[in-house]
Design a protein around this motif. Structure first.
Motif, PDB file in Angstrom:
ATOM      1  N   GLU A 194      74.128 100.666  46.335  1.00  0.00           N
ATOM      2  CA  GLU A 194      74.991  99.372  46.479  1.00  0.00           C
ATOM      3  C   GLU A 194      76.245  98.417  44.426  1.00  0.00           C
ATOM      4  OE1 GLU A 194      71.426  96.861  47.042  1.00  0.00           O
ATOM      5  OE2 GLU A 194      70.916  97.910  48.435  1.00  0.00           O
ATOM      6  N   TYR A 195      75.440  98.917  44.116  1.00  0.00           N
ATOM      7  CA  TYR A 195      76.535  98.961  42.690  1.00  0.00           C
ATOM      8  C   TYR A 195      77.535  99.257  42.550  1.00  0.00           C
ATOM      9  CZ  TYR A 195      76.965  96.662  38.000  1.00  0.00           C
ATOM     10  OH  TYR A 195      77.338  96.349  36.305  1.00  0.00           O
ATOM     11  N   PHE A 196      78.040 100.644  42.486  1.00  0.00           N
ATOM     12  CA  PHE A 196      79.183 101.034  42.309  1.00  0.00           C
ATOM     13  C   PHE A 196      79.333 101.692  44.110  1.00  0.00           C
ATOM     14  CE2 PHE A 196      76.132 102.570  39.102  1.00  0.00           C
ATOM     15  CZ  PHE A 196      77.230 103.005  38.047  1.00  0.00           C
ATOM     16  N   LYS A 225      85.380 112.875  43.736  1.00  0.00           N
ATOM     17  CA  LYS A 225      84.360 112.492  44.612  1.00  0.00           C
ATOM     18  C   LYS A 225      83.019 112.121  43.579  1.00  0.00           C
ATOM     19  CE  LYS A 225      82.158 112.487  49.366  1.00  0.00           C
ATOM     20  NZ  LYS A 225      82.388 111.111  49.322  1.00  0.00           N
ATOM     21  N   PRO A 226      82.436 111.381  43.803  1.00  0.00           N
ATOM     22  CA  PRO A 226      80.511 111.582  42.776  1.00  0.00           C
ATOM     23  C   PRO A 226      79.830 112.532  44.026  1.00  0.00           C
ATOM     24  CG  PRO A 226      80.136 109.473  43.639  1.00  0.00           C
ATOM     25  CD  PRO A 226      82.288 110.101  43.697  1.00  0.00           C
ATOM     26  N   ILE A 227      79.123 113.529  43.385  1.00  0.00           N
ATOM     27  CA  ILE A 227      77.862 114.252  44.390  1.00  0.00           C
ATOM     28  C   ILE A 227      76.139 113.529  44.247  1.00  0.00           C
ATOM     29  CG2 ILE A 227      76.452 115.467  43.999  1.00  0.00           C
ATOM     30  CD1 ILE A 227      78.923 116.944  42.738  1.00  0.00           C
ATOM     31  N   PRO A 228      75.659 112.711  44.816  1.00  0.00           N
ATOM     32  CA  PRO A 228      74.090 111.998  45.104  1.00  0.00           C
ATOM     33  C   PRO A 228      73.272 113.249  44.790  1.00  0.00           C
ATOM     34  CG  PRO A 228      74.908 112.465  47.153  1.00  0.00           C
ATOM     35  CD  PRO A 228      76.388 112.901  46.486  1.00  0.00           C
ATOM     36  N   ARG A 229      72.126 112.009  43.011  1.00  0.00           N
ATOM     37  CA  ARG A 229      71.473 113.223  43.229  1.00  0.00           C
ATOM     38  C   ARG A 229      70.403 111.759  43.835  1.00  0.00           C
ATOM     39  NH1 ARG A 229      72.177 117.609  41.305  1.00  0.00           N
ATOM     40  NH2 ARG A 229      70.991 118.359  39.998  1.00  0.00           N
ATOM     41  N   PRO A 230      69.179 112.618  44.506  1.00  0.00           N
ATOM     42  CA  PRO A 230      68.159 112.218  44.385  1.00  0.00           C
ATOM     43  C   PRO A 230      67.121 112.059  43.842  1.00  0.00           C
ATOM     44  CG  PRO A 230      67.862 114.265  46.259  1.00  0.00           C
ATOM     45  CD  PRO A 230      69.110 113.982  44.964  1.00  0.00           C
ATOM     46  N   ASN A 268      98.175 103.319  36.750  1.00  0.00           N
ATOM     47  CA  ASN A 268      99.511 103.888  37.791  1.00  0.00           C
ATOM     48  C   ASN A 268      99.932 103.402  38.483  1.00  0.00           C
ATOM     49  OD1 ASN A 268      99.731 105.358  34.960  1.00  0.00           O
ATOM     50  ND2 ASN A 268      99.328 107.565  35.766  1.00  0.00           N
ATOM     51  N   ASN A 269      99.897 102.047  39.491  1.00  0.00           N
ATOM     52  CA  ASN A 269      99.850 101.645  40.194  1.00  0.00           C
ATOM     53  C   ASN A 269      98.767 101.855  41.643  1.00  0.00           C
ATOM     54  OD1 ASN A 269     101.512  99.670  39.458  1.00  0.00           O
ATOM     55  ND2 ASN A 269     103.570 101.308  39.404  1.00  0.00           N
ATOM     56  N   GLN A 270      97.931 103.097  41.125  1.00  0.00           N
ATOM     57  CA  GLN A 270      96.951 102.935  42.430  1.00  0.00           C
ATOM     58  C   GLN A 270      95.895 102.031  42.022  1.00  0.00           C
ATOM     59  OE1 GLN A 270      96.382 107.664  43.585  1.00  0.00           O
ATOM     60  NE2 GLN A 270      97.515 107.668  40.921  1.00  0.00           N
ATOM     61  N   ASP A 271      95.026 101.729  43.094  1.00  0.00           N
ATOM     62  CA  ASP A 271      93.761 101.137  42.776  1.00  0.00           C
ATOM     63  C   ASP A 271      92.579 101.429  42.245  1.00  0.00           C
ATOM     64  OD1 ASP A 271      95.506  98.407  44.045  1.00  0.00           O
ATOM     65  OD2 ASP A 271      94.887  98.624  45.772  1.00  0.00           O
ATOM     66  N   ILE A 272      91.951 101.023  41.754  1.00  0.00           N
ATOM     67  CA  ILE A 272      90.804 101.274  41.375  1.00  0.00           C
ATOM     68  C   ILE A 272      89.741 100.335  40.548  1.00  0.00           C
ATOM     69  CG2 ILE A 272      91.073 103.713  39.578  1.00  0.00           C
ATOM     70  CD1 ILE A 272      91.443 101.670  36.943  1.00  0.00           C
ATOM     71  N   LYS A 273      88.023 100.650  41.064  1.00  0.00           N
ATOM     72  CA  LYS A 273      87.377  99.529  40.778  1.00  0.00           C
ATOM     73  C   LYS A 273      86.283 100.357  40.941  1.00  0.00           C
ATOM     74  CE  LYS A 273      85.754 101.276  46.195  1.00  0.00           C
ATOM     75  NZ  LYS A 273      86.480 102.200  45.611  1.00  0.00           N
ATOM     76  N   VAL A 274      84.826  99.111  40.699  1.00  0.00           N
ATOM     77  CA  VAL A 274      83.305 100.306  39.566  1.00  0.00           C
ATOM     78  C   VAL A 274      83.158 101.624  40.751  1.00  0.00           C
ATOM     79  CG1 VAL A 274      80.814  99.774  40.043  1.00  0.00           C
ATOM     80  CG2 VAL A 274      82.986  97.343  38.897  1.00  0.00           C
ATOM     81  N   GLY A 275      82.708 102.642  40.678  1.00  0.00           N
ATOM     82  CA  GLY A 275      82.416 103.335  40.683  1.00  0.00           C
ATOM     83  C   GLY A 275      84.096 104.566  40.824  1.00  0.00           C
ATOM     84  N   ALA A 305      87.313 109.467  33.129  1.00  0.00           N
ATOM     85  CA  ALA A 305      87.030 107.907  32.887  1.00  0.00           C
ATOM     86  C   ALA A 305      86.329 107.573  33.807  1.00  0.00           C
ATOM     87  CB  ALA A 305      88.451 107.216  33.237  1.00  0.00           C
ATOM     88  N   THR A 306      85.730 106.540  33.714  1.00  0.00           N
ATOM     89  CA  THR A 306      85.197 106.056  35.036  1.00  0.00           C
ATOM     90  C   THR A 306      84.653 104.277  35.426  1.00  0.00           C
ATOM     91  OG1 THR A 306      83.285 107.995  35.397  1.00  0.00           O
ATOM     92  CG2 THR A 306      82.048 105.912  36.347  1.00  0.00           C
ATOM     93  N   VAL A 307      85.060 103.676  35.853  1.00  0.00           N
ATOM     94  CA  VAL A 307      84.936 102.513  36.071  1.00  0.00           C
ATOM     95  C   VAL A 307      84.181 101.744  36.031  1.00  0.00           C
ATOM     96  CG1 VAL A 307      85.975 100.210  37.353  1.00  0.00           C
ATOM     97  CG2 VAL A 307      87.679 102.431  37.182  1.00  0.00           C
ATOM     98  N   VAL A 308      83.078 101.148  35.430  1.00  0.00           N
ATOM     99  CA  VAL A 308      81.928 100.611  35.095  1.00  0.00           C
ATOM    100  C   VAL A 308      81.407  99.544  35.235  1.00  0.00           C
ATOM    101  CG1 VAL A 308      80.754 102.361  34.326  1.00  0.00           C
ATOM    102  CG2 VAL A 308      81.479 100.177  32.950  1.00  0.00           C
ATOM    103  N   LYS A 309      82.978  98.136  35.492  1.00  0.00           N
ATOM    104  CA  LYS A 309      82.652  96.867  35.697  1.00  0.00           C
ATOM    105  C   LYS A 309      84.329  96.471  35.989  1.00  0.00           C
ATOM    106  CE  LYS A 309      78.528  95.004  33.636  1.00  0.00           C
ATOM    107  NZ  LYS A 309      78.528  93.995  32.547  1.00  0.00           N
ATOM    108  N   GLY A 310      84.586  95.383  37.029  1.00  0.00           N
ATOM    109  CA  GLY A 310      85.311  94.794  37.383  1.00  0.00           C
ATOM    110  C   GLY A 310      86.326  96.248  38.675  1.00  0.00           C
ATOM    111  N   GLN A 311      88.142  95.724  37.797  1.00  0.00           N
ATOM    112  CA  GLN A 311      88.537  96.211  38.970  1.00  0.00           C
ATOM    113  C   GLN A 311      89.953  96.021  38.608  1.00  0.00           C
ATOM    114  OE1 GLN A 311      88.747  94.788  43.385  1.00  0.00           O
ATOM    115  NE2 GLN A 311      89.407  92.592  41.951  1.00  0.00           N
ATOM    116  N   GLY A 312      91.450  97.280  38.556  1.00  0.00           N
ATOM    117  CA  GLY A 312      92.656  97.064  38.627  1.00  0.00           C
ATOM    118  C   GLY A 312      93.426  98.595  39.064  1.00  0.00           C
ATOM    119  N   LYS A 313      94.320  98.659  38.297  1.00  0.00           N
ATOM    120  CA  LYS A 313      95.283  99.593  38.771  1.00  0.00           C
ATOM    121  C   LYS A 313      95.247 100.965  38.046  1.00  0.00           C
ATOM    122  CE  LYS A 313      97.944  97.043  41.822  1.00  0.00           C
ATOM    123  NZ  LYS A 313      97.452  97.405  43.374  1.00  0.00           N
TER     124      LYS A 313
END
Length: 308
Positions: free
Chosen positions: A22-24, A7-12, A277-284, A267-275
Motif C-alpha cells: 500500500e505505501y509504495f 521491477k521490484p521483487i516481493p519478499r514474503p 528526464n521528463n519521465q514521470d516518477i513516484k514513490v516506489g 535510485a529509489t523514490v521514497v517520498k513524493g513525485q516528479g520527473k
C-alpha cells in the motif's frame, strides 16, 4: 545513456502483510509481503529491467555483460536494496563479518544500513547488547533474561542507522525503511520471541552461528553517523555514509535540478513525485543512473541512492 527502471521483487515474511504493497503502490504484490527488493543481482532472484534497450534482462545480466553502465569490471555486484514495512517485530539477528563469511565461500561480510522513511512516535530498534563477553551472554540466554541482555536505540523519521556486521539488531514494527545491505545474503536468527508459524512451529534459530559472529565491542553499538549536507538550487544532498561497503545519499528535490555524478547510482523514490528526464516518477519507483550520466529532476520528492 538514460536511466533504466527496474521491477521490484516481493519478499514474503511472517511479519509482513499489506504495508509495503500500500505505501509504495505495488498493486500487483500479494498479501503477506514484508519487503521488496528494489535492486538485487542474486542468482535466481535478480531484479528485471523494464527499460529499452535492456527490457527483460536482469540486473545480474547487465552487471556481467554491460559494464559500460557501471564502470566496475571484475567486481561482484555489491549490495541488495530493499524497502521494508514490518507489521510485527523482526527476529533479533546478526550478520557475518568478513572472516566468518569467507569461511562459507563469500567474498565479503554483511554490513547494513537503514534510512527511516517513516517512524512512529516512540519507535525504537534492537541495537546491540549489554553482555561483556560470551560467558555473560550465554548466562543471560540460559536464564531467559532477554530484557537485561538487549539494547535499544530510539529512531525517528529521517534517521539513518548503520549496522556493522557482528551487531545484534532487529527492526521493529512502526517504521518504514529503505535498507542497504552487502550482497552476502546471510542472516543468523538469534531470538524470535517464541513466535509460531501457521503450522504451530517456531522458526529455526541459528544461535551458535550468531554467537560466533557477535561483537562485544561497545563502539560497534553506537550509531556514529555524521551526515554531510550540500545545498544546491532546489535540492539538498545528504551523504549519510561512504565506506568500503557502500555510499548512501539522499536527494530532497523541490523543483528543477540537474544531477551530475561520475559513479552509477541505484535510485529509489521514497517520498513524493516528479520527473526524471521528463519521465514521470513516484514513490516506489526504482531506476539505475548509469555511470557518467547527467539527469534532470523536477518535482517535490525524496530519492535515496546507493553506490559503491
Amino acid at each position: 545513456m538514460s536511466v533504466l527502471f527496474f521491477k521490484p521483487i516481493p519478499r514474503p515474511a511472517i511479519w509482513g502483510h499489506t504495508l509495503v504493497k500500500e505505501y509504495f503502490g505495488y498493486d500487483d504484490f500479494p498479501l503477506g509481503i514484508g519487503q521488496s527488493w528494489s535492486f538485487s543481482a542474486q542468482e535466481g532472484a535478480s531484479t528485471v529491467c523494464l527499460s529499452d534497450p535492456y527490457q527483460g534482462q536482469t540486473l545480474l545480466d547487465l552487471w556481467k555483460n554491460h559494464q559500460e553502465l557501471f564502470g566496475h569490471p571484475h567486481e561482484d555486484f555489491p549490495v541488495i536494496i530493499s524497502l521494508v514495512g514490518p507489521e510485527d517485530d523482526l527476529s533479533i539477528q546478526v550478520h557475518p563479518n568478513a572472516e566468518h563469511a569467507k569461511k562459507l565461500g563469500f567474498p565479503t561480510g554483511k554490513n547494513e544500513g537503514w534510512y527511516f522513511i517513516e517512524a512512529e512516535s516512540g519507535a525504537n530498534i534492537v541495537y546491540g547488547h549489554h553482555a561483556a563477553n560470551e560467558t555473560e551472554l550465554r548466562q543471560c540466554i540460559q536464564e531467559n533474561r532477554w530484557d537485561d541482555l538487549i539494547q535499544h536505540l530510539d529512531v525517528h523519521s529521517g534517521d539513518f542507522v548503520y549496522l556493522p556486521a557482528g551487531l545484534l539488531h532487529a527492526l521493529r514494527k512502526g517504521s518504514i525503511v529503505y535498507e542497504i545491505q552487502q550482497a552476502t545474503d546471510i542472516t543468523y536468527r538469534f531470538y524470535d520471541y517464541h513466535r509460531k508459524d501457521e503450522y504451530g512451529h517456531e522458526r529455526e534459530l541459528h544461535m551458535e552461528e550468531a554467537i560466533d559472529c557477535l561483537s562485544y565491542n561497545p563502539e560497534d553499538m553506537k550509531n556514529q553517523i555524521h551526515p554531510v549536507e550540500t545545498y544546491y538550487q532546489n535540492c539538498i544532498q545528504t551523504v549519510f555514509i561512504a565506506n568500503d561497503s557502500f555510499t548512501v545519499t539522499k536527494l530532497e528535490v523541490t523543483g528543477e535540478v540537474e544531477y551530475i555524478h561520475t559513479n552509477y547510482q541505484l535510485a529509489t523514490v521514497v517520498k513524493g513525485q516528479g520527473k526524471v528526464n521528463n519521465q514521470d516518477i513516484k514513490v516506489g519507483d526504482n531506476f539505475l543512473i548509469p555511470t557518467h550520466t547527467h539527469i534532470q529532476l523536477n518535482g517535490q520528492m525524496t530519492i535515496m541512492m546507493t553506490t559503491k
